[in-house]
Design a protein around this motif. Structure first.
Motif, PDB file in Angstrom:
ATOM      1  N   GLU A 270      74.875  16.926  55.048  1.00 56.62           N
ATOM      2  CA  GLU A 270      74.375  17.979  54.371  1.00 56.62           C
ATOM      3  C   GLU A 270      73.765  18.122  52.681  1.00 56.62           C
ATOM      4  OE1 GLU A 270      77.644  18.312  56.429  1.00 56.62           O
ATOM      5  OE2 GLU A 270      77.163  20.050  56.556  1.00 56.62           O
ATOM      6  N   GLU A 271      74.848  16.701  51.956  1.00 60.46           N
ATOM      7  CA  GLU A 271      74.257  16.019  50.769  1.00 60.46           C
ATOM      8  C   GLU A 271      72.661  15.938  51.317  1.00 60.46           C
ATOM      9  OE1 GLU A 271      76.795  14.145  48.322  1.00 60.46           O
ATOM     10  OE2 GLU A 271      78.541  13.849  50.339  1.00 60.46           O
ATOM     11  N   LEU A 272      72.852  15.097  52.618  1.00 62.83           N
ATOM     12  CA  LEU A 272      71.254  14.632  52.893  1.00 62.83           C
ATOM     13  C   LEU A 272      70.180  15.105  53.157  1.00 62.83           C
ATOM     14  CD1 LEU A 272      69.797  11.382  53.146  1.00 62.83           C
ATOM     15  CD2 LEU A 272      70.525  11.799  55.300  1.00 62.83           C
ATOM     16  N   LEU A 273      70.742  16.441  53.267  1.00 59.66           N
ATOM     17  CA  LEU A 273      69.409  17.636  54.043  1.00 59.66           C
ATOM     18  C   LEU A 273      69.382  18.074  53.100  1.00 59.66           C
ATOM     19  CD1 LEU A 273      67.703  19.382  55.734  1.00 59.66           C
ATOM     20  CD2 LEU A 273      69.902  20.611  55.607  1.00 59.66           C
ATOM     21  N   GLU A 274      69.739  18.699  51.726  1.00 61.73           N
ATOM     22  CA  GLU A 274      69.975  19.247  50.686  1.00 61.73           C
ATOM     23  C   GLU A 274      69.084  18.716  49.933  1.00 61.73           C
ATOM     24  OE1 GLU A 274      73.400  20.953  49.220  1.00 61.73           O
ATOM     25  OE2 GLU A 274      72.554  22.026  46.725  1.00 61.73           O
ATOM     26  N   ALA A 275      69.382  17.259  49.364  1.00 63.47           N
ATOM     27  CA  ALA A 275      68.930  16.471  48.972  1.00 63.47           C
ATOM     28  C   ALA A 275      66.985  16.355  48.713  1.00 63.47           C
ATOM     29  CB  ALA A 275      69.089  15.332  48.601  1.00 63.47           C
ATOM     30  N   GLY A 276      67.132  16.388  50.455  1.00 59.64           N
ATOM     31  CA  GLY A 276      65.740  16.196  51.342  1.00 59.64           C
ATOM     32  C   GLY A 276      64.984  17.370  51.246  1.00 59.64           C
TER      33      GLY A 276
ATOM     34  N   LYS B 224      63.224   6.104  37.265  1.00 61.55           N
ATOM     35  CA  LYS B 224      63.368   7.484  37.728  1.00 61.55           C
ATOM     36  C   LYS B 224      62.942   6.660  39.259  1.00 61.55           C
ATOM     37  CE  LYS B 224      60.440   9.894  36.952  1.00 61.55           C
ATOM     38  NZ  LYS B 224      58.075   9.985  37.235  1.00 61.55           N
ATOM     39  N   ARG B 225      63.997   5.712  39.757  1.00 59.61           N
ATOM     40  CA  ARG B 225      63.573   5.484  40.690  1.00 59.61           C
ATOM     41  C   ARG B 225      64.710   6.060  41.801  1.00 59.61           C
ATOM     42  NH1 ARG B 225      63.603  -1.620  40.007  1.00 59.61           N
ATOM     43  NH2 ARG B 225      61.438  -1.392  39.517  1.00 59.61           N
ATOM     44  N   PRO B 226      63.763   6.568  42.570  1.00 59.76           N
ATOM     45  CA  PRO B 226      65.324   7.121  43.787  1.00 59.76           C
ATOM     46  C   PRO B 226      65.839   6.566  45.073  1.00 59.76           C
ATOM     47  CG  PRO B 226      63.143   7.379  44.856  1.00 59.76           C
ATOM     48  CD  PRO B 226      62.279   6.817  43.283  1.00 59.76           C
ATOM     49  N   PRO B 227      67.194   6.462  45.126  1.00 57.90           N
ATOM     50  CA  PRO B 227      67.367   5.428  46.071  1.00 57.90           C
ATOM     51  C   PRO B 227      67.347   4.723  46.801  1.00 57.90           C
ATOM     52  CG  PRO B 227      69.060   7.613  46.230  1.00 57.90           C
ATOM     53  CD  PRO B 227      67.836   7.518  45.307  1.00 57.90           C
ATOM     54  N   ALA B 228      66.858   3.812  47.614  1.00 53.75           N
ATOM     55  CA  ALA B 228      65.587   3.115  48.132  1.00 53.75           C
ATOM     56  C   ALA B 228      66.470   3.581  50.122  1.00 53.75           C
ATOM     57  CB  ALA B 228      65.209   2.055  48.673  1.00 53.75           C
ATOM     58  N   MET B 229      67.528   3.946  50.197  1.00 53.49           N
ATOM     59  CA  MET B 229      68.498   4.301  51.591  1.00 53.49           C
ATOM     60  C   MET B 229      68.219   5.799  51.076  1.00 53.49           C
ATOM     61  SD  MET B 229      70.832   3.027  53.675  1.00 53.49           S
ATOM     62  CE  MET B 229      72.056   3.629  54.439  1.00 53.49           C
ATOM     63  N   MET B 230      68.582   6.034  50.583  1.00 56.73           N
ATOM     64  CA  MET B 230      67.863   7.285  50.747  1.00 56.73           C
ATOM     65  C   MET B 230      67.225   8.141  51.743  1.00 56.73           C
ATOM     66  SD  MET B 230      68.913  11.251  48.387  1.00 56.73           S
ATOM     67  CE  MET B 230      66.270  10.831  47.885  1.00 56.73           C
ATOM     68  N   MET B 231      66.213   7.304  50.335  1.00 58.13           N
ATOM     69  CA  MET B 231      64.314   7.861  51.160  1.00 58.13           C
ATOM     70  C   MET B 231      64.504   6.786  52.515  1.00 58.13           C
ATOM     71  SD  MET B 231      61.334   5.985  49.014  1.00 58.13           S
ATOM     72  CE  MET B 231      59.696   5.802  49.900  1.00 58.13           C
ATOM     73  N   ALA B 232      64.744   6.210  52.762  1.00 56.76           N
ATOM     74  CA  ALA B 232      64.737   5.239  54.274  1.00 56.76           C
ATOM     75  C   ALA B 232      65.775   6.796  55.128  1.00 56.76           C
ATOM     76  CB  ALA B 232      65.521   4.551  54.097  1.00 56.76           C
ATOM     77  N   LEU B 233      66.443   7.448  55.106  1.00 56.75           N
ATOM     78  CA  LEU B 233      67.179   7.693  55.638  1.00 56.75           C
ATOM     79  C   LEU B 233      66.601   9.372  56.183  1.00 56.75           C
ATOM     80  CD1 LEU B 233      70.800   8.480  54.474  1.00 56.75           C
ATOM     81  CD2 LEU B 233      70.063   6.917  56.868  1.00 56.75           C
ATOM     82  N   HIS B 234      65.532  10.144  55.005  1.00 49.27           N
ATOM     83  CA  HIS B 234      64.995  11.122  55.278  1.00 49.27           C
ATOM     84  C   HIS B 234      63.571  10.511  56.336  1.00 49.27           C
ATOM     85  CE1 HIS B 234      66.797  12.406  50.961  1.00 49.27           C
ATOM     86  NE2 HIS B 234      67.383  13.482  52.054  1.00 49.27           N
ATOM     87  N   VAL B 235      63.344   9.765  55.743  1.00 49.43           N
ATOM     88  CA  VAL B 235      62.101   9.394  56.919  1.00 49.43           C
ATOM     89  C   VAL B 235      61.858   9.260  58.102  1.00 49.43           C
ATOM     90  CG1 VAL B 235      60.220   8.172  56.537  1.00 49.43           C
ATOM     91  CG2 VAL B 235      60.922   8.727  54.588  1.00 49.43           C
ATOM     92  N   TRP B 236      63.565   8.884  58.632  1.00 47.42           N
ATOM     93  CA  TRP B 236      63.953   8.905  59.992  1.00 47.42           C
ATOM     94  C   TRP B 236      64.236   9.916  60.465  1.00 47.42           C
ATOM     95  CZ3 TRP B 236      69.239   5.545  61.502  1.00 47.42           C
ATOM     96  CH2 TRP B 236      68.878   5.923  62.490  1.00 47.42           C
ATOM     97  N   ALA B 237      64.898  10.235  59.562  1.00 49.30           N
ATOM     98  CA  ALA B 237      65.335  11.936  59.565  1.00 49.30           C
ATOM     99  C   ALA B 237      64.020  12.872  60.124  1.00 49.30           C
ATOM    100  CB  ALA B 237      66.378  12.301  59.281  1.00 49.30           C
TER     101      ALA B 237
END
Lengths: 210, 210
Positions: free
Chosen positions: A194-200, B157-170
DNA sequence: TGTACATCAGTGAACGCGCGTTCACTGATGTAC
DNA sequence: TGTACATCAGTGAACGCGCGTTCACTGATGTAC
């Protein structure tokens, strides 16, 4: 489940089940949850329901027919939950939109069997008009929500609502199917889905200028 | 396919196949492409390879073992293609990143059988360390690419790279599995999946301020 | 209210089929000497 | 170079099993009169 017309003489059940169609759907959901959409058989469902292997043929043409019915019911339930989360944009479209996202993941988590039947079982949507309609209704909620958000932007910088709905759908589905299920195939994740989606969605909407 | 040690006496094949393990993997891919990851059997694969039903047991413990090997090979190929698309950020990280996205969808489209085995067959990743490693390597490409992009932003203002990778993957996986496959389960789409992904990633990156 | 009858929704036996798996076997290959 | 032998990677027959599907049947229910 259970026999709908139990007599008063204790545990004896009547010859007719009375509710077999519904019971078979429950059986399918249970078995899908247990072994995945490909892992159950028509005979399994009959056994689960406590009837002979021939009985299901009175209600479904074959296994695929049963599975399609499960998917259709799933879409209907899904639509209702998204609808409720959106609540016609109340209290405010932006918040309501995020609520829809959470409802999406909640459905995938709480109803993994329905979700599998709807999105992962390979049920052809066009085989059954009612199924197609149910699936369209679910997406329509997302699209309407996207339209409502777009409408609040100045007309010259409005993104296409359709595209926006597709992006959010794909992101939600991607997260749900990679990280949101309870099964064996799930990937580990350093946060809640849920956090991941909300952030995205937040980043995405900011990118749109909303 | 074929028997690796054909004698010179025309069509006669030798008693030993010589290449059965590889042939069985090809068989699995072919059968998955045709009927889905759940739709093929060990006996099917043997028949496809032209050997007796008992022969595969010399190479794989059972059907799941074969499927896991297919998934592992898929991840390895996938990693190589993402790697090549990223090309260590050349000519420029932003462009290279989009190239990775296209490579993702291209793989899902061109190798639907591998993709199915990797992401949709429910193969438990932790059953085989080599499989887990191969899957991690694929994701690592995405994460490295995200890190390179993040590194070009001002540190505060760097976003967490891990999160970014997860978003693009999803997002990529969502688009691929909803719209990018050739099977029956695919939804219609008013544009190419590649366009949808590219637009989504663009909006997302803009939202991050990149 | 009772009776005759049509219809519905089950049963259970039967069938052919293909799968998974084991087994003793055997043909081909590689290697030690 | 030839020979003996170990090992490898197949065969094919056999088994039990569960599935899908059909069939004549039958018990229960609903309805017309």
């Amino acid at each position: 489940m259970g026999w709908s017309r139990d007599r008063s003489d204790g545990g004896r059940r009547s010859y007719h089940h009375g509710n077999l169609r519904e019971t078979l759907v429950r059986a399918a959901l249970d078995l899908i949850a247990e072994k995945g959409p490909a892992g159950f058989t028509f005979a399994d469902a009959a056994r689960w329901a406590g009837v002979s292997a021939a009985a299901p043929y009175r209600h479904f043409r074959d296994r695929d027919d049963l599975l399609a019915d499960v998917a259709r019911r799933g879409f209907t339930l899904f639509t209702a939950q998204l609808e409720q989360a959106w609540d016609e944009g109340r209290p405010e479209p932006f918040r309501a939109f995020e609520s829809v996202g959470r409802a999406y993941l909640a459905f995938a988590r709480d109803e993994p069997a329905y979700y599998s039947a709807m999105f992962e079982a390979g049920v052809p949507l066009d085989a059954d008009p009612a199924l197609l309609e149910a699936a369209d209704a679910a997406f329509a909620v997302l699209r309407r929500a996207a339209e409502a958000l777009c409408a609040r932007m100045p007309p010259d910088k409005r993104p296409p609502a359709m595209m926006m709905a597709l992006h959010v759908w794909a992101l939600s589905h991607g997260i749900a199917s990679l990280f949101g299920r309870g099964d064996a195939g799930r990937r580990p994740l350093p946060m809640e889905p849920e956090e991941l989606l909300e952030a995205g969605v937040l980043v995405y909407l900011r990118g749109l200028g909303i």
